[in-house]
Design an enzyme around this catalytic site. Structure first.
Site, short mmCIF file in Angstrom:
data_model
loop_
_atom_site.label_atom_id
_atom_site.label_comp_id
_atom_site.label_asym_id
_atom_site.label_seq_id
_atom_site.Cartn_x
_atom_site.Cartn_y
_atom_site.Cartn_z
CB ALA A 153 39.57 29.90 39.24
CB THR A 154 37.65 34.31 41.95
OG1 THR A 154 38.73 34.83 41.17
CG2 THR A 154 37.49 35.17 43.20
CG HIS A 283 37.93 32.81 31.73
ND1 HIS A 283 38.95 33.72 31.52
CD2 HIS A 283 37.76 32.74 33.07
CE1 HIS A 283 39.37 34.18 32.69
NE2 HIS A 283 38.66 33.60 33.64
CB CYS A 408 43.22 39.64 39.35
SG CYS A 408 42.30 38.26 38.63
#
Length: 484
Positions: A153-154, A283, A408
């Protein structure tokens, strides 16, 4: 002391679902048990592995010389095993055993490069990759050709926030997002600001929702992109995606949503909601790490500059050789999310209600999120425990895996910027804990967590001068604090 029994069978049975488990997982369990600080014995006749592990019972001595002891909640280790109870599914989810079984064949027989079009090894692998792409698209009612594989996703968020504005930069120089986005969206927006784009950060109300009128007022003639997270990773608030999409479509603006925490967990239809770009992470849905996807609409077409160039794979939007084991695992995880969505929803809602009620029964606690269930994902429960530090509570809960916010940024000592955006003061922001409930969470685990939290919050508050003052009837807001 508590005792765990791990049976050496070919299956793991939860009280709500039966899973196939490969021998790899069995060996992993045995290895984990043997390497922990515990005593391990085995019974050859029954095939059972017995693990005994001590529980710490910390004791402190306040200045008056008295002693405060923390009594550990009773843990039924036959249910929980020797590792901490896992309630951090917003950070990552355990791989579903069926997903692992699907992946294993790609490490042995199906090892061809899916981009090799001259022989059977490439053809058979490519066929499986496209099958997985179809499963992933099906969850959001997209065309398989609109799914672009990424590393997660990042990367996908970077692709959307940077790629679309760069393509249209000659005529469009304005981006709209919110104050509560994931760090990778906020950092990407700041990066685009350095490139000359104007960024508008929409505020949220005390429950984490944006005001649609604020969005309408923020739109300019040169607005190119609106990016709003579907489900917040810290507080679980669901934004009104359909209404946002309608506003964007009426103004001919591209709409991107970070759906890492939403995909497969809440209903999403990219066509009905007018979503142009959508970020997905494997994930977060019981799939492998290191793989994600970007939904990129084809009609009306979304154009963007790729941030990774090279061989031209993935429609030229994301170059690089795909990892078939990860893609296959991702696809299987997506298929299972759709197949078991009704069961997962019922299971998670039940445990969430129990956990939330149990935690909020503790004095001076506050739920952080939206009280309207329409706009709150039940699997994310964020609670502030006044008069104690969240980090202190986490340290006292060694037998429960939790976090005080986004994985994060969990290493930062700064209070949550998401809770600050909701209007929470530093004290409440510092005292927040995020609880994540998923497919494999059990009711017995939730019962234990409620009991343990009650005990350890009480233990920490007994050491808090502020709590003592409040219990004595002192209004802390009436005190004029002075610094030295």
């Amino acid at each position: 002391m508590y005792k765990t029994v791990l049976k050496n069978s070919g299956r793991i049975q939860r009280n709500f679902i039966f899973r196939n488990v490969s021998s790899t997982l069995q060996r992993s369990l045995a290895t984990s048990a043997s390497t922990s600080s515990s005593t391990t014995t085995s019974n050859a006749e029954t095939g059972e592995l017995h693990v005994s592990t001590p529980l710490d019972s910390p004791s402190v001595h306040p200045p008056d010389g008295s002693s405060i002891s923390l009594k550990s909640a009773t843990r039924d280790a036959s249910l929980f095993g020797t590792r901490p109870i896992y309630l951090d599914v917003q950070a990552t989810t355990p791989v579903d055993p069926r997903v692992l079984d699907k992946m294993l064949e790609f490490y042995t027989g199906l090892y061809g490069n899916p981009h090799s079009s001259t022989h059977a090894y490439g053809w058979e692998t490519d066929k499986e990759v496209e099958k997985a792409r179809g499963y992933i698209a099906d969850v959001i009612n997209a065309d398989p050709k609109e799914i672009i594989f990424t590393s997660g996703a990042t990367e996908t968020n970077n692709m959307a926030i940077k790629g679309v504005p760069r393509f249209y930069k000659k005529t469009k120089k304005h981006i709209i997002t919110t104050q509560t986005e994931h760090k990778c969206v906020l950092d990407s927006a700041r990066h685009m600001q350095d490139e000359g784009f104007d960024i508008t950060y929409l505020p949220v109300n005390s429950e984490g929702l944006i005001n649609l009128d604020d969005l309408k007022k923020a739109i300019r003639k040169d607005t190119v992109l609106v990016s709003v997270m579907a489900v917040n990773n810290e507080i679980g608030v669901i934004q009104p995606l359909k209404e946002i999409g309608q506003i964007c479509r009426e103004n001919k603006i591209f709409f991107h949503t970070d759906a890492a925490q939403a995909y497969g967990k809440i209903p999403i239809d990219v066509n009905e909601m007018n979503i142009d770009l959508l970020s997905i992470s494997s994930h977060k849905i019981y799939g492998p790490k290191g793989i994600g996807a970007c939904y990129v609409r084809r009609r009306p077409r979304v154009r963007l500059d790729p941030i990774i160039t090279g061989g031209g794979q993935e429609r030229g939007l994301r170059s690089g050789t795909l990892a078939p084991p990860l893609v296959a695992g991702f696809g299987e995880a997506a298929r299972l999310m759709k197949q078991e969505s009704a069961f997962d929803k019922k299971h998670i809602e039940k445990l969430s209600t129990k956990l939330k009620n149990g935690l909020l029964s503790i004095p001076s606690t506050q739920f952080n999120g939206c009280n309207n269930p329409t706009y709150q994902y039940p699997g994310c429960v964020n609670v502030s425990f006044a008069y104690i530090e969240g980090e202190s509570l986490l340290m006292a809960l060694k037998d429960i895996a939790l976090s005080s916010g986004s994985a994060c940024t969990s290493a930062s000592l700064e209070p949550s910027y998401v809770l600050h955006a909701l209007g929470a003061d530093d004290a409440l922001a510092h005292s927040s804990i995020r609880f994540g409930i998923g497919r494999f969470t059990t009711e017995a685990e939730v019962d234990y967590v409620i009991q343990a939290i009650n005990e350890r919050v009480d233990f920490l508050r007994k050491m808090s001068p502020l709590w003592e003052m409040v219990q004595g009837g002192i209004d802390l807001n009436s005190i004029e604090w002075s610094g030295h």
